[in-house]
Write a protein that holds these residues in place. Structure first.
Motif, PDB file in Angstrom:
ATOM      1  N   PRO A   9      72.721  18.300  58.910  1.00 16.98           N
ATOM      2  CA  PRO A   9      73.354  19.542  59.351  1.00 16.98           C
ATOM      3  C   PRO A   9      74.842  19.328  59.553  1.00 16.98           C
ATOM      4  N   ARG A  10      75.631  20.293  59.169  1.00 12.35           N
ATOM      5  CA  ARG A  10      77.091  20.166  59.262  1.00 12.35           C
ATOM      6  C   ARG A  10      77.530  19.809  60.674  1.00 12.35           C
ATOM      7  N   GLU A  11      76.854  20.406  61.662  1.00 16.54           N
ATOM      8  CA  GLU A  11      77.233  20.176  63.053  1.00 16.54           C
ATOM      9  C   GLU A  11      76.985  18.736  63.505  1.00 16.54           C
ATOM     10  N   SER A  12      76.182  17.992  62.738  1.00 20.54           N
ATOM     11  CA  SER A  12      75.770  16.655  63.156  1.00 20.54           C
ATOM     12  C   SER A  12      76.506  15.541  62.413  1.00 20.54           C
ATOM     13  N   ARG A  13      77.482  15.898  61.577  1.00 20.36           N
ATOM     14  CA  ARG A  13      78.182  14.874  60.810  1.00 20.36           C
ATOM     15  C   ARG A  13      78.832  13.825  61.717  1.00 20.36           C
ATOM     16  N   LEU A  14      79.494  14.286  62.756  1.00 19.65           N
ATOM     17  CA  LEU A  14      80.184  13.346  63.636  1.00 19.65           C
ATOM     18  C   LEU A  14      79.187  12.463  64.380  1.00 19.65           C
TER      19      LEU A  14
END
Length: 411
Positions: A9-14
């Motif tokens: 998920p994009r929000e979980s990249r970091l």
């Protein structure tokens, strides 16, 4: 977004990048700590073993209290503090030159090392929510394995250099990755963070008074023995009780890692619910039992047959490991009330940590030294867990629901 071929998920990249950084440092340390403490810090092998054992015990004692603190202050602050704590501890290792100092620092490091696992699990839940947490955790496990490998390769280069400054890079490098991870964690959004209005009560953990929950924790702890079987049991068995060449051990470890990287996300599908998690644990137990049976057979075969048998056993063990990873996370989430999630997850991990402590003695003395009978006995134990895990999880869930209804009626 697709990272390293994985659907993240994009929000979980970091968060995934934080996991990668963390794993590099951990891989660096795991591959080189024995050499650092004996050749660089001047400790004996016995002193290193005793110090790490005491450190693990300290971590066990502090595990549940820290989980309860995480319920009160939230997983973000708890995770950041634990990462800084570990970072400072590993920097302190650079100044260790005697057993007393090593023992003190080991205990300081051992506490957050154990506590970070359930707090991180809690963090992922508050970060992405119920629907995506299993996917994110599966991706993190894949990234961890890749990071461990990178860290291990860096340690190989350090050992080739072989100087005191190079050895210091093992502990200082690990500390640096924890510092960086703590800084980055502060920037990871908690999109599903909806803590209850009231904080968890003080006093004796409620989870330790729930016998059915503790039974599930104990059954899961038995399954955790697969880690010791892989890292200690299979290598010792190959070296002492089979006709297979010891050179096959290293490729088996690589095979395990490659299968985890390739298959973990796939094996985690369908485990988002309690029922799916329970099913995964059942398959895990059956796969472990099959592995033990094949290992028992391998001791009776010629060199070629023994090699084939230990390869098959490693594949079965890895399949069980993949199911176990997904199943235990899913079930531990399902049985943890949200207002006491840190406490319940910590108690669940408490059983796992205890299994890792007793595992080496149990697998070596109770299994490998008993020959094929030892592996068959362990196979029977795993089969028993597979039969019991479903009813045990259902009973624990029913007990939690009953207590929740009683609490609601009281208010």
């Amino acid at each position: 977004m697709r990272l390293l071929g994985l659907d993240v998920p994009r929000e979980s990249r970091l968060l995934v990048f934080v996991g990668f950084v963390d794993a590099i440092g951990t891989g660096l340390y795991i591959a080189g700590f024995a050499v650092f403490f004996t050749l660089s810090a001047g400790l004996s092998v016995a002193e290193v073993g005793l110090g790490l054992t005491v450190a693990n015990a300290c971590g066990l004692v502090a595990l549940t209290p820290i989980g309860m603190v995480a319920d009160r202050i939230g997983p973000r602050l708890a995770s950041i503090v634990l990462h800084y704590w570990r970072a400072a501890g590993f920097v302190a290792f650079a100044f260790v030159h005697d057993f007393v100092a090593f023992l003190v620092v080991s205990c300081i490091v051992g506490i957050p090392t154990r506590a970070i696992e359930p707090v991180s699990q809690m963090y992922v839940d508050r970060h992405i929510g119920k629907d995506l947490r299993m996917r994110v955790l599966s991706v993190l496990r894949v990234v961890y394995n890749i990071g461990f490998s990178v860290g291990g390769l860096l340690t190989t280069l350090i050992l080739v250099v072989g100087t005191r400054p190079a050895f210091l890079a093992i502990v200082l490098g690990n500390g640096a990755t924890f510092f960086l991870a703590a800084i980055l964690l502060a920037r990871v959004p908690l999109l599903a963070d909806d803590p209850p209005d009231g904080r968890t009560a003080r006093g004796w953990p409620r989870s330790l008074r729930q016998g059915r929950y503790l039974i599930v924790t104990g059954l899961n702890a038995v399954l955790v023995l697969n880690i010791t079987v892989l890292t200690l049991g299979i290598p010792l068995w190959i070296a002492t009780r089979t006709e297979a060449p010891t050179a096959v051990v290293a490729p088996l470890m690589v095979l395990n890692m490659v299968l985890v990287v390739l298959l973990q996300v796939r094996f985690s599908r369908g485990t988002d619910t309690r029922e799916g998690g329970t099913r995964a644990l059942r398959w895990s137990a059956l796969s472990f039992a099959g592995c033990m049976a094949v290992l028992a057979l391998s001791g009776q075969l010629d060199p070629v047959g023994a090699v084939i048998a230990v390869v098959v056993a490693t594949v079965l063990l890895t399949f069980g490991e993949l199911w176990h990873f997904a199943g235990r996370l899913s079930v531990s989430y399902a049985l943890a009330p949200r207002d006491r999630q840190g406490e319940y997850l910590s108690v669940f991990w408490l059983g796992s940590a205890a299994a890792l402590m007793v595992g080496p003695a149990l697998i070596t003395v109770g299994v490998v030294e008993q020959g094929s009978f030892g592996w068959l006995a362990l196979a029977a134990v795993f089969l028993g867990v597979g039969l019991l895990i479903g009813p045990a999880v259902s009973a624990a869930a029913a007990q939690l629901e009953e207590e929740h209804e009683v609490a609601n009626n009281a208010t």
